[in-house]
Design a protein around this motif. Structure first.
Motif, PDB file in Angstrom:
ATOM      1  N   MET A   1       0.977  -1.010  -0.163  1.00  0.00           N
ATOM      2  CA  MET A   1       0.009  -0.010  -0.230  1.00  0.00           C
ATOM      3  C   MET A   1       0.980   0.927  -0.105  1.00  0.00           C
ATOM      4  SD  MET A   1      -3.017   1.338   2.712  1.00  0.00           S
ATOM      5  CE  MET A   1      -3.871  -0.145   2.539  1.00  0.00           C
ATOM      6  N   ASN A   2       0.740   2.143  -0.948  1.00  0.00           N
ATOM      7  CA  ASN A   2       1.521   3.465  -0.955  1.00  0.00           C
ATOM      8  C   ASN A   2       1.062   4.462  -0.068  1.00  0.00           C
ATOM      9  OD1 ASN A   2      -0.486   4.701  -2.214  1.00  0.00           O
ATOM     10  ND2 ASN A   2       0.182   4.039  -4.480  1.00  0.00           N
ATOM     11  N   ASP A   3       1.670   5.572  -0.068  1.00  0.00           N
ATOM     12  CA  ASP A   3       1.149   6.756   0.894  1.00  0.00           C
ATOM     13  C   ASP A   3      -0.328   7.299   0.702  1.00  0.00           C
ATOM     14  OD1 ASP A   3       3.435   6.463   2.324  1.00  0.00           O
ATOM     15  OD2 ASP A   3       4.460   8.146   1.372  1.00  0.00           O
ATOM     16  N   ARG A   4      -0.403   7.359  -0.831  1.00  0.00           N
ATOM     17  CA  ARG A   4      -1.774   7.863  -0.764  1.00  0.00           C
ATOM     18  C   ARG A   4      -3.122   6.783  -0.593  1.00  0.00           C
ATOM     19  NH1 ARG A   4      -1.686  12.165  -4.142  1.00  0.00           N
ATOM     20  NH2 ARG A   4       0.174  12.947  -5.194  1.00  0.00           N
ATOM     21  N   GLU A   5      -2.692   5.501  -0.509  1.00  0.00           N
ATOM     22  CA  GLU A   5      -3.802   4.492  -0.367  1.00  0.00           C
ATOM     23  C   GLU A   5      -3.991   4.542   1.224  1.00  0.00           C
ATOM     24  OE1 GLU A   5      -1.944   1.278  -2.194  1.00  0.00           O
ATOM     25  OE2 GLU A   5      -3.191   1.770  -4.318  1.00  0.00           O
ATOM     26  N   ARG A   6      -2.893   4.600   1.826  1.00  0.00           N
ATOM     27  CA  ARG A   6      -3.175   4.196   3.558  1.00  0.00           C
ATOM     28  C   ARG A   6      -3.432   5.445   4.291  1.00  0.00           C
ATOM     29  NH1 ARG A   6       0.719   6.915   6.181  1.00  0.00           N
ATOM     30  NH2 ARG A   6       2.782   7.177   5.728  1.00  0.00           N
ATOM     31  N   GLY A   7      -4.025   5.401   5.453  1.00  0.00           N
ATOM     32  CA  GLY A   7      -4.487   6.600   6.079  1.00  0.00           C
ATOM     33  C   GLY A   7      -3.317   7.362   6.592  1.00  0.00           C
ATOM     34  N   ILE A   8      -3.988   8.600   7.155  1.00  0.00           N
ATOM     35  CA  ILE A   8      -2.947   9.448   7.663  1.00  0.00           C
ATOM     36  C   ILE A   8      -2.512   8.933   9.268  1.00  0.00           C
ATOM     37  CG2 ILE A   8      -2.729  11.815   8.611  1.00  0.00           C
ATOM     38  CD1 ILE A   8      -4.454  12.952   6.368  1.00  0.00           C
ATOM     39  N   ARG A   9      -1.310   8.706   9.314  1.00  0.00           N
ATOM     40  CA  ARG A   9      -0.903   8.177  10.498  1.00  0.00           C
ATOM     41  C   ARG A   9      -0.512   9.155  11.561  1.00  0.00           C
ATOM     42  NH1 ARG A   9       1.070   2.871   9.793  1.00  0.00           N
ATOM     43  NH2 ARG A   9       2.640   3.175  11.314  1.00  0.00           N
ATOM     44  N   ILE A  10      -1.075   8.944  12.810  1.00  0.00           N
ATOM     45  CA  ILE A  10      -1.328  10.205  13.827  1.00  0.00           C
ATOM     46  C   ILE A  10      -0.900   9.396  15.053  1.00  0.00           C
ATOM     47  CG2 ILE A  10      -2.706  11.628  14.980  1.00  0.00           C
ATOM     48  CD1 ILE A  10      -4.746  11.442  12.533  1.00  0.00           C
ATOM     49  N   ALA A  11      -0.085  10.314  15.860  1.00  0.00           N
ATOM     50  CA  ALA A  11       0.221  10.002  17.294  1.00  0.00           C
ATOM     51  C   ALA A  11      -0.349  11.190  18.001  1.00  0.00           C
ATOM     52  CB  ALA A  11       1.701   9.860  17.485  1.00  0.00           C
ATOM     53  N   ILE A  12      -0.839  10.711  19.339  1.00  0.00           N
ATOM     54  CA  ILE A  12      -1.430  11.777  20.174  1.00  0.00           C
ATOM     55  C   ILE A  12      -0.458  11.640  21.587  1.00  0.00           C
ATOM     56  CG2 ILE A  12      -3.378  12.267  21.679  1.00  0.00           C
ATOM     57  CD1 ILE A  12      -4.817  10.449  19.915  1.00  0.00           C
ATOM     58  N   VAL A  13      -0.041  13.018  21.937  1.00  0.00           N
ATOM     59  CA  VAL A  13       0.988  13.133  23.061  1.00  0.00           C
ATOM     60  C   VAL A  13       0.087  14.051  24.120  1.00  0.00           C
ATOM     61  CG1 VAL A  13       3.195  13.831  23.899  1.00  0.00           C
ATOM     62  CG2 VAL A  13       2.963  12.722  21.601  1.00  0.00           C
ATOM     63  N   ASP A  14      -0.164  13.464  25.203  1.00  0.00           N
ATOM     64  CA  ASP A  14      -0.754  14.410  26.316  1.00  0.00           C
ATOM     65  C   ASP A  14      -0.307  13.619  27.529  1.00  0.00           C
ATOM     66  OD1 ASP A  14      -2.945  15.585  28.077  1.00  0.00           O
ATOM     67  OD2 ASP A  14      -2.939  16.747  26.228  1.00  0.00           O
ATOM     68  N   ASP A  15      -0.184  14.245  28.567  1.00  0.00           N
ATOM     69  CA  ASP A  15       0.116  13.728  29.861  1.00  0.00           C
ATOM     70  C   ASP A  15      -1.339  13.088  30.477  1.00  0.00           C
ATOM     71  OD1 ASP A  15      -0.856  16.431  30.482  1.00  0.00           O
ATOM     72  OD2 ASP A  15       0.333  16.344  32.290  1.00  0.00           O
ATOM     73  N   GLN A  16      -2.522  13.607  30.020  1.00  0.00           N
ATOM     74  CA  GLN A  16      -3.708  13.378  30.609  1.00  0.00           C
ATOM     75  C   GLN A  16      -4.357  12.172  29.825  1.00  0.00           C
ATOM     76  OE1 GLN A  16      -6.470  16.381  31.921  1.00  0.00           O
ATOM     77  NE2 GLN A  16      -4.733  17.780  31.839  1.00  0.00           N
ATOM     78  N   ALA A  17      -4.712  10.964  30.195  1.00  0.00           N
ATOM     79  CA  ALA A  17      -5.157   9.850  29.645  1.00  0.00           C
ATOM     80  C   ALA A  17      -6.550  10.216  29.071  1.00  0.00           C
ATOM     81  CB  ALA A  17      -5.015   8.569  30.511  1.00  0.00           C
ATOM     82  N   LEU A  18      -7.314  10.812  29.636  1.00  0.00           N
ATOM     83  CA  LEU A  18      -8.551  11.381  29.097  1.00  0.00           C
ATOM     84  C   LEU A  18      -8.444  12.035  28.010  1.00  0.00           C
ATOM     85  CD1 LEU A  18     -11.491  10.684  29.964  1.00  0.00           C
ATOM     86  CD2 LEU A  18     -11.467  12.974  31.429  1.00  0.00           C
ATOM     87  N   VAL A  19      -7.868  12.962  28.096  1.00  0.00           N
ATOM     88  CA  VAL A  19      -7.417  13.906  26.908  1.00  0.00           C
ATOM     89  C   VAL A  19      -7.083  12.915  25.566  1.00  0.00           C
ATOM     90  CG1 VAL A  19      -6.471  15.704  25.754  1.00  0.00           C
ATOM     91  CG2 VAL A  19      -6.895  15.833  28.025  1.00  0.00           C
ATOM     92  N   ARG A  20      -6.118  12.055  25.852  1.00  0.00           N
ATOM     93  CA  ARG A  20      -5.752  11.228  24.556  1.00  0.00           C
ATOM     94  C   ARG A  20      -7.004  10.321  24.170  1.00  0.00           C
ATOM     95  NH1 ARG A  20      -1.500   9.966  28.259  1.00  0.00           N
ATOM     96  NH2 ARG A  20      -2.184   7.884  28.263  1.00  0.00           N
TER      97      ARG A  20
END
Length: 231
Positions: A1-20
């Motif tokens: 799968m190339n970059d156009r076919e796959r989804g946008i890969r996201i990471a979430i950084v926050d010290d509060q688990a509820l926010v994440r």
């Protein structure tokens, strides 16, 4: 799968688990998004960026230990690393400004509406900034004292900008004033496609990350002073 076919890969950084968790729920509802990691502090965010293919990282700026400013600087220095959107509780937070100076592509308030969050991520993934340049300009006005001193450097600054044509220099100033592509087209009597070409060349010539970086460069190089009135 190339970059156009796959989804946008996201990471979430926050010290509060509820926010994440809240952000993850919003993002996973989008068919073209994939949350590939979470981090509760800046140190782990840096390791995550080095070990995982991530397109966009949402970064809280106020965290214990390694804060979002230091983490942003390290993450954006990673080869093929993610673009960073900093998250803040307060509009025009000086920490968010510092994170943008460290390499982030923009900032969002933590109470951002879901549709604005998803749109911002897609915008950053496409190589643009997550905030209107006029917002960045206002941040620079408020925190102008934080800009680096330029004593003895005018010739160096002029040399860097000398690669721009007169029209590109005019467009750079207009970007720093807060004009979007449609407004640039109207001011300079150009088509939007021609404006996009000019902006792309300016970004390349100045080795700038995005339009946010262009605004900062314009201030640093004296093209638009903080005292200049808004349009």
């Amino acid at each position: 799968m190339n970059d156009r076919e796959r989804g946008i890969r996201i990471a979430i950084v926050d010290d509060q688990a509820l926010v994440r968790t809240g952000f993850r729920m919003v993002l996973e509802a989008e068919p073209d998004f994939e949350v590939v990691g979470e981090a509760g502090d800046g140190a782990f965010a840096i390791e995550l960026a080095r070990a995982t293919a991530i397109d966009v990282m949402l970064m809280d700026v106020r965290m214990p230990g390694v804060d979002g400013i230091a983490a942003t600087e390290a993450v954006t220095a990673v080869e093929r690393g993610p673009r960073v959107i900093v998250l803040t509780t307060f509009d025009l937070d000086e920490y968010a400004f510092a994170a943008i100076r460290s390499g982030a592509s923009g900032f969002l308030l933590k109470d951002v509406r879901p549709q604005e969050l998803t749109a911002a991520i897609r915008t950053v993934h496409a190589g643009e900034a997550t905030l209107a340049p006029r917002i960045t300009r206002r941040m620079i006005e408020l925190f102008a004292d934080d800009l680096p001193a330029q004593e003895g450097a005018p010739s160096a600054r002029s040399t860097r900008l000398s690669v721009l044509t007169p029209r590109e220099r005019e467009i750079l100033v207009a970007i720093a004033e807060g004009l979007n592509n449609a407004e640039l087209a109207a001011r300079f009597h150009l088509s939007e496609s021609t404006v996009k070409t000019h902006v792309g060349r300016i970004l390349q010539k100045l080795d700038a990350r995005d339009r946010v970086h262009l605004v900062i460069l314009a201030y640093e190089h004296g093209l638009l002073s903080p005292e200049r009135p808004a349009r």
